[in-house]
Design an enzyme around this catalytic site. Structure first.
Site, mmCIF file in Angstrom:
data_model
loop_
_atom_site.group_PDB
_atom_site.id
_atom_site.type_symbol
_atom_site.label_atom_id
_atom_site.label_comp_id
_atom_site.label_asym_id
_atom_site.label_seq_id
_atom_site.Cartn_x
_atom_site.Cartn_y
_atom_site.Cartn_z
ATOM 1 N N THR A 163 0.832 -1.193 0.000
ATOM 2 C CA THR A 163 0.000 0.000 0.000
ATOM 3 C C THR A 163 0.872 1.251 0.000
ATOM 4 O O THR A 163 2.091 1.170 -0.195
ATOM 5 C CB THR A 163 -1.042 -0.062 1.154
ATOM 6 O OG1 THR A 163 -1.899 1.065 1.036
ATOM 7 C CG2 THR A 163 -0.405 -0.062 2.541
ATOM 8 N N LYS B 260 3.377 1.494 -3.874
ATOM 9 C CA LYS B 260 2.761 0.767 -4.996
ATOM 10 C C LYS B 260 3.546 0.884 -6.311
ATOM 11 O O LYS B 260 3.427 0.025 -7.181
ATOM 12 C CB LYS B 260 1.324 1.241 -5.202
ATOM 13 C CG LYS B 260 0.368 0.774 -4.111
ATOM 14 C CD LYS B 260 -1.069 1.111 -4.444
ATOM 15 C CE LYS B 260 -1.993 0.627 -3.350
ATOM 16 N NZ LYS B 260 -3.402 0.710 -3.722
ATOM 17 N N GLY C 263 -6.430 12.028 -10.852
ATOM 18 C CA GLY C 263 -5.189 11.585 -10.210
ATOM 19 C C GLY C 263 -4.909 10.134 -10.566
ATOM 20 O O GLY C 263 -5.485 9.588 -11.525
ATOM 21 N N GLY C 264 -4.047 9.495 -9.776
ATOM 22 C CA GLY C 264 -3.667 8.109 -10.040
ATOM 23 C C GLY C 264 -4.860 7.165 -10.007
ATOM 24 O O GLY C 264 -4.974 6.266 -10.858
ATOM 25 N N ASN D 122 -11.696 17.478 -14.218
ATOM 26 C CA ASN D 122 -10.678 17.718 -13.176
ATOM 27 C C ASN D 122 -10.406 19.203 -12.990
ATOM 28 O O ASN D 122 -10.507 19.986 -13.928
ATOM 29 C CB ASN D 122 -9.371 16.999 -13.521
ATOM 30 C CG ASN D 122 -8.517 16.795 -12.286
ATOM 31 O OD1 ASN D 122 -9.044 16.440 -11.225
ATOM 32 N ND2 ASN D 122 -7.226 17.036 -12.385
ATOM 33 N N ARG D 123 -10.092 19.546 -11.714
ATOM 34 C CA ARG D 123 -9.740 20.932 -11.385
ATOM 35 C C ARG D 123 -8.577 21.390 -12.283
ATOM 36 O O ARG D 123 -8.616 22.452 -12.868
ATOM 37 C CB ARG D 123 -9.343 20.976 -9.898
ATOM 38 C CG ARG D 123 -9.043 22.320 -9.366
ATOM 39 C CD ARG D 123 -8.779 22.236 -7.888
ATOM 40 N NE ARG D 123 -7.695 21.300 -7.550
ATOM 41 C CZ ARG D 123 -7.300 21.026 -6.313
ATOM 42 N NH1 ARG D 123 -7.909 21.586 -5.291
ATOM 43 N NH2 ARG D 123 -6.317 20.195 -6.085
ATOM 44 N N LYS E 240 -4.143 17.455 -16.375
ATOM 45 C CA LYS E 240 -4.013 16.051 -15.930
ATOM 46 C C LYS E 240 -5.029 15.169 -16.656
ATOM 47 O O LYS E 240 -4.734 14.033 -17.022
ATOM 48 C CB LYS E 240 -4.212 15.953 -14.419
ATOM 49 C CG LYS E 240 -3.035 16.444 -13.619
ATOM 50 C CD LYS E 240 -3.076 15.805 -12.234
ATOM 51 C CE LYS E 240 -2.537 16.724 -11.183
ATOM 52 N NZ LYS E 240 -2.897 16.305 -9.838
ATOM 53 N N TYR F 85 -14.188 5.369 1.300
ATOM 54 C CA TYR F 85 -15.114 4.590 2.141
ATOM 55 C C TYR F 85 -15.140 5.083 3.587
ATOM 56 O O TYR F 85 -15.902 4.583 4.409
ATOM 57 C CB TYR F 85 -14.787 3.082 2.104
ATOM 58 C CG TYR F 85 -13.361 2.743 2.480
ATOM 59 C CD1 TYR F 85 -12.411 2.526 1.494
ATOM 60 C CD2 TYR F 85 -12.970 2.668 3.814
ATOM 61 C CE1 TYR F 85 -11.100 2.238 1.819
ATOM 62 C CE2 TYR F 85 -11.653 2.382 4.152
ATOM 63 C CZ TYR F 85 -10.728 2.165 3.145
ATOM 64 O OH TYR F 85 -9.426 1.884 3.483
HETATM 65 P P1 ATR Z 1 -5.084 9.531 -6.125
HETATM 66 O O1 ATR Z 1 -3.814 8.832 -6.480
HETATM 67 O O2 ATR Z 1 -5.785 8.949 -4.939
HETATM 68 O O3 ATR Z 1 -6.006 9.665 -7.279
HETATM 69 P P2 ATR Z 1 -4.066 12.221 -6.448
HETATM 70 O O4 ATR Z 1 -3.256 11.732 -7.607
HETATM 71 O O5 ATR Z 1 -3.435 13.111 -5.450
HETATM 72 O O6 ATR Z 1 -4.661 10.992 -5.628
HETATM 73 O O7 ATR Z 1 -5.383 12.923 -7.038
HETATM 74 C C1 ATR Z 1 -6.305 13.598 -6.261
HETATM 75 C C2 ATR Z 1 -7.470 14.072 -7.129
HETATM 76 O O8 ATR Z 1 -8.360 14.848 -6.284
HETATM 77 C C3 ATR Z 1 -7.062 15.018 -8.243
HETATM 78 O O9 ATR Z 1 -7.954 14.825 -9.308
HETATM 79 C C4 ATR Z 1 -7.254 16.399 -7.611
HETATM 80 O O10 ATR Z 1 -7.439 17.446 -8.519
HETATM 81 P P3 ATR Z 1 -6.120 18.191 -9.159
HETATM 82 O O11 ATR Z 1 -5.558 17.246 -10.161
HETATM 83 O O12 ATR Z 1 -6.653 19.419 -9.775
HETATM 84 O O13 ATR Z 1 -5.183 18.447 -8.006
HETATM 85 C C5 ATR Z 1 -8.535 16.158 -6.848
HETATM 86 N N1 ATR Z 1 -8.783 17.107 -5.755
HETATM 87 C C6 ATR Z 1 -8.208 17.132 -4.535
HETATM 88 N N2 ATR Z 1 -8.717 18.137 -3.791
HETATM 89 C C7 ATR Z 1 -9.633 18.769 -4.567
HETATM 90 C C8 ATR Z 1 -10.508 19.884 -4.372
HETATM 91 N N3 ATR Z 1 -10.518 20.541 -3.216
HETATM 92 N N4 ATR Z 1 -11.325 20.237 -5.365
HETATM 93 C C9 ATR Z 1 -11.306 19.568 -6.543
HETATM 94 N N5 ATR Z 1 -10.515 18.504 -6.791
HETATM 95 C C10 ATR Z 1 -9.686 18.110 -5.812
#
Ligand code: ATR
Length: 461
Positions: A75, A79, A143-144, A165-166, A170, A232
């Site tokens: 984990t 990973k 994200g990932g 996505n924000r 990405k 979850y």
């Molecule tokens: P994971 O590997 O779990 O997907 P990550 O790669 O850090 O984690 O991705 C987090 C996701 O949550 C991203 O899509 C992020 O948006 P950005 O790519 O713009 O950073 C999104 N995210 C996190 N906080 C957010 C918020 N407050 N509002 C909108 N999107 C958010």
């Protein structure tokens, strides 16, 4: 618990931090249910490098292999990094770019890496009857996790994915790799054609108290035919709460956690975990994470509400009356719902409400008299807590309900007619109450104190 002896196989999960892992619950429960002599432990590998300049994760994987550890999960934060220490990597794990399961390699001295997170999500959706082939999908987040979901959806035959996505770049990067992805920034959500979609919530927004919705527009969420949130904990994120408010079926990420474990277990022991074992393991996970619930079933007037409230008070638990919950959700009385959509319509609404009970914890749930008629309801009730059948005889029931005009099935009948209807329904339904219940408690001619005492005796068993 499995008795540890000289032949016990060792399994484990590597991470940093690791103390909050739920994986031991999954695997030790499966070992016990299936009867496998193995023990699953958390392995805390601290990030860093050895004096010789080798990463701790690499040293640990070699050491665990040399110690004969049969299988491992991996984990956060390892990973990706773990891949360097493996002798083989499965194609799907390569494509996703992350490994969460190590299995003894048949072709070399070391482990083969798999990704069971996405097959786990796929199996979770299959067991819920959610079809992906030919479907249009909306994903929030890039994200990932979102990228892995896109890979899974493409191989499951989804038709198109609108990826919001924000940071739009990405989403665009994922779209370069996966043909069916249409990248969008959050404020471009209105460009998604009006249609029905499967929604996935893949951002980390929703994890913290006070988090809200990434997109705050009911018309957007109304396009969902079903929604899944990878989070979850908390059990109900703002995203899931919004879907429930709009009457749209939804699930949180606990089933994905369960099935990634189930599939890893199947690799380690070369077997297929039976569906009912997976469900029991899910119930155990819910208990561990969200706390234990008590579900009361039985005919109207069996004392479910009165006993339920007293039991909740005595044990410091919350109380929920399923019928009141339905009335609140529908904004109509039970009599009104029956008048407008008939018993069938009411039962559909009841089933929908029962499905959302799985998110409750530490709650006494009192159900309506007919809640257990559908087999799917009985299964869902069992999954959300220990089910007690409060039984009562015809005269006791009649005395308790005779002056209540909120009982649509008895409205307008004489005393004899009411008693004979109660007797008929008890005869028809008692088999359902019995099959729904883990434990039966008779409430005929008993005071509340006596009934509460019976619950205590059951607990001691
Ligand atoms: P994971 O590997 O779990 O997907 P990550 O790669 O850090 O984690 O991705 C987090 C996701 O949550 C991203 O899509 C992020 O948006 P950005 O790519 O713009 O950073 C999104 N995210 C996190 N906080 C957010 C918020 N407050 N509002 C909108 N999107 C958010």
């Amino acid at each position: 618990m499995i008795e540890i002896n000289g032949k016990t196989n060792i399994l484990g999960v590597i991470g940093d931090p690791i103390e909050h892992t739920l994986s031991p619950v999954i695997h030790n429960t499966l070992c016990e249910l299936i009867g496998i002599n193995a023990a699953y432990l958390p392995v805390h590998v601290v990030s860093g490098t050895s004096d010789a300049g080798e990463s701790n994760i690499s040293v640990a994987v070699k050491g665990l292999y040399a110690s004969g550890v049969k299988g491992l999960n991996v984990t956060v934060p390892y990973k990706q990094d773990v891949m360097e220490s493996l002798v083989e990597i499965d194609d799907l794990a390569k494509k996703i770019g992350a490994v969460n399961t190590l299995v003894l390699s048949k072709n070399g001295k070391g482990y083969k890496g798999y990704n069971t997170d996405m097959p786990g999500l796929r199996r979770a959706l299959e067991t819920k009857g959610v079809e992906l082939s030919g479907k249009k999908v909306v994903i929030i987040g890039a994200g990932g996790a979102a990228r892995a979901v896109c890979v899974m959806l493409e191989s499951a035959g989804a038709e198109k994915i609108y990826l919001l996505n924000r940071t739009k770049e990405k989403a665009e990067k994922i779209a370069e790799e996966i043909n069916i992805v249409v990248p969008l920034s959050l404020d471009e959500y209105k460009d998604i054609p009006d249609d029905k979609y499967i929604f996935f919530q893949c951002t980390s927004f929703g994890l913290k108290p006070g988090d809200g919705l990434v997109i705050d527009d009911d018309d957007f969420y109304r396009m969902a035919e079903y929604g899944y949130d990878l989070i979850y904990n908390p059990a109900v994120t703002p995203f899931l709460a919004k879907l429930s408010e709009l009457g749209i079926k939804n699930d949180n990420g606990l089933s994905m956690l369960l099935y990634q474990g189930v599939i890893a277990f199947e690799y380690w022991f070369d077997l297929k975990v039976p569906g009912d074992y997976a469900k029991l393991t899910y119930a155990k996970l819910c208990q561990k994470l969200y706390g234990e619930n008590i579900v009361l079933v039985g005919y109207m007037g069996s004392g479910k509400s009165t006993v339920g409230k007293a039991l909740a008070e005595a044990r410091g638990m919350n109380f929920l009356d399923l019928d009141e919950y339905i009335v609140e959700r529908e904004g109509k009385s039970i009599n009104q719902i029956f008048a407008e959509v008939g018993e069938q319509g009411f039962r559909d609404s009841e089933s929908f409400s029962i499905d959302s009970l799985k998110y409750l914890s530490n709650t006494v749930i009192s159900t309506g008299g007919g809640a257990v008629i559908r087999q799917s309801n009985r299964r869902m009730l069992k999954e959300c807590g220990t089910v007690y059948y409060l039984s009562a005889d015809v005269d006791t029931i009649y005395d308790r309900v005779k002056d209540d005009d909120q009982r649509p099935l008895l409205n307008g009948l004489s005393e004899t007619e009411k008693k004979s209807k109660i007797a008929d329904m008890l005869k028809a339904r008692s088999q359902y109450y019995e099959s729904a219940a883990d434990i039966t408690i008779s409430t005929s001619n008993k005071t509340i104190e006596e009934i509460l005492h019976d619950f205590e005796i059951c607990d001691e068993l």
